[in-house]
Design a protein around this motif. Sequence first.
Motif, short mmCIF file in Angstrom:
data_model
loop_
_atom_site.label_atom_id
_atom_site.label_comp_id
_atom_site.label_asym_id
_atom_site.label_seq_id
_atom_site.Cartn_x
_atom_site.Cartn_y
_atom_site.Cartn_z
N GLU A 243 0.83 -1.20 0.00
CA GLU A 243 0.00 0.00 0.00
C GLU A 243 0.86 1.25 0.00
N TYR A 244 1.92 1.25 0.81
CA TYR A 244 2.81 2.41 0.86
C TYR A 244 3.48 2.64 -0.49
N LEU A 245 3.88 1.56 -1.13
CA LEU A 245 4.64 1.69 -2.37
C LEU A 245 3.81 2.20 -3.54
N ILE A 246 2.55 1.84 -3.62
CA ILE A 246 1.78 2.19 -4.82
C ILE A 246 0.81 3.36 -4.61
N PHE A 247 0.55 3.73 -3.36
CA PHE A 247 -0.37 4.84 -3.10
C PHE A 247 0.38 6.04 -2.53
N LYS A 248 -0.11 7.24 -2.84
CA LYS A 248 0.49 8.47 -2.33
C LYS A 248 0.34 8.52 -0.81
N HIS A 249 1.38 9.04 -0.14
CA HIS A 249 1.37 9.15 1.32
C HIS A 249 1.82 10.53 1.75
N ASP A 250 1.28 10.97 2.85
CA ASP A 250 1.76 12.17 3.53
C ASP A 250 2.93 11.71 4.39
N GLU A 251 4.13 12.05 3.98
CA GLU A 251 5.33 11.54 4.64
C GLU A 251 5.48 12.05 6.06
N LEU A 252 4.96 13.24 6.35
CA LEU A 252 5.08 13.78 7.70
C LEU A 252 4.13 13.07 8.67
N ARG A 253 2.92 12.81 8.22
CA ARG A 253 1.92 12.16 9.08
C ARG A 253 1.93 10.64 8.97
N LYS A 254 2.65 10.12 7.97
CA LYS A 254 2.72 8.67 7.72
C LYS A 254 1.34 8.08 7.46
N THR A 255 0.55 8.80 6.68
CA THR A 255 -0.81 8.34 6.36
C THR A 255 -1.04 8.44 4.86
N PRO A 256 -1.94 7.61 4.32
CA PRO A 256 -2.25 7.71 2.89
C PRO A 256 -2.99 9.01 2.59
N ILE A 257 -2.76 9.54 1.40
CA ILE A 257 -3.49 10.71 0.93
C ILE A 257 -4.77 10.22 0.26
N LEU A 258 -5.88 10.81 0.64
CA LEU A 258 -7.18 10.37 0.15
C LEU A 258 -7.79 11.40 -0.79
N ASP A 259 -8.61 10.90 -1.72
CA ASP A 259 -9.33 11.82 -2.60
C ASP A 259 -10.59 12.32 -1.87
N GLN A 260 -11.42 13.09 -2.56
CA GLN A 260 -12.61 13.67 -1.95
C GLN A 260 -13.62 12.62 -1.48
N LYS A 261 -13.55 11.42 -2.05
CA LYS A 261 -14.47 10.34 -1.66
C LYS A 261 -13.88 9.44 -0.58
N GLY A 262 -12.65 9.74 -0.14
CA GLY A 262 -12.02 8.93 0.90
C GLY A 262 -11.22 7.75 0.39
N ASN A 263 -11.00 7.69 -0.93
CA ASN A 263 -10.22 6.60 -1.52
C ASN A 263 -8.74 6.99 -1.61
N ARG A 264 -7.89 5.99 -1.45
CA ARG A 264 -6.45 6.24 -1.62
C ARG A 264 -6.15 6.61 -3.07
N ILE A 265 -5.12 7.41 -3.27
CA ILE A 265 -4.74 7.89 -4.60
C ILE A 265 -3.45 7.19 -5.02
N MET A 266 -3.50 6.59 -6.21
CA MET A 266 -2.31 5.91 -6.75
C MET A 266 -1.19 6.93 -7.00
N ARG A 267 0.04 6.48 -6.83
CA ARG A 267 1.18 7.34 -7.19
C ARG A 267 1.14 7.58 -8.69
N ASP A 268 1.62 8.73 -9.12
CA ASP A 268 1.57 9.09 -10.53
C ASP A 268 2.48 8.21 -11.38
N GLU A 269 3.65 7.91 -10.88
CA GLU A 269 4.61 7.09 -11.63
C GLU A 269 5.33 6.18 -10.65
N TYR A 270 5.19 4.88 -10.87
CA TYR A 270 5.93 3.93 -10.06
C TYR A 270 6.20 2.68 -10.89
N TYR A 271 7.23 1.96 -10.48
CA TYR A 271 7.62 0.70 -11.11
C TYR A 271 7.69 -0.33 -9.99
#
Length: 132
Positions: A19-47
């Motif tokens: 989950e950490y690797l593929i979804f955007k995270h707030d590095e300071l709070r150590k929490t996933p970044i959520l969209d307006q509906k409360g869903n996790r947001i995929m990272r823009d570019e990852y391998y």
Amino acid sequence: MAILKHIASKSSNYGAALEYLIFKHDELRKTPILDQKGNRIMRDEYYLDGLNCEPYSFDAACQQLNREYQKNKNKNEIKSHHYIISFDPRDSTENCLTGKRAQKLGLEYAKANFPGHQALVCTHMDGHNGSG
């Protein structure tokens, strides 16, 4: 110049790594970044690649091996190791470093240093503080 960081984890939630690797995270709070509906947001570019495992079933493979070999039953045991290779943002221009090339370097490192072990190798381009 690259920096290598090691973190030993006692968490048995192997799915959290993926989950950490593929979804955007707030590095300071150590929490996933959520969209307006409360869903996790995929990272823009990852391998993402798995070494001795399929990346999207990494958690199940780890749990299965723990059962098979009677490992990681104690909450004080180290369950996983997280290695972070951070590159200087200048490496992209000065050394022609791309996400694909960084991923290849990460795979080479994992194969050389963790033979026979399951590993997730992931490169994401949204480094801490927007470093790339």
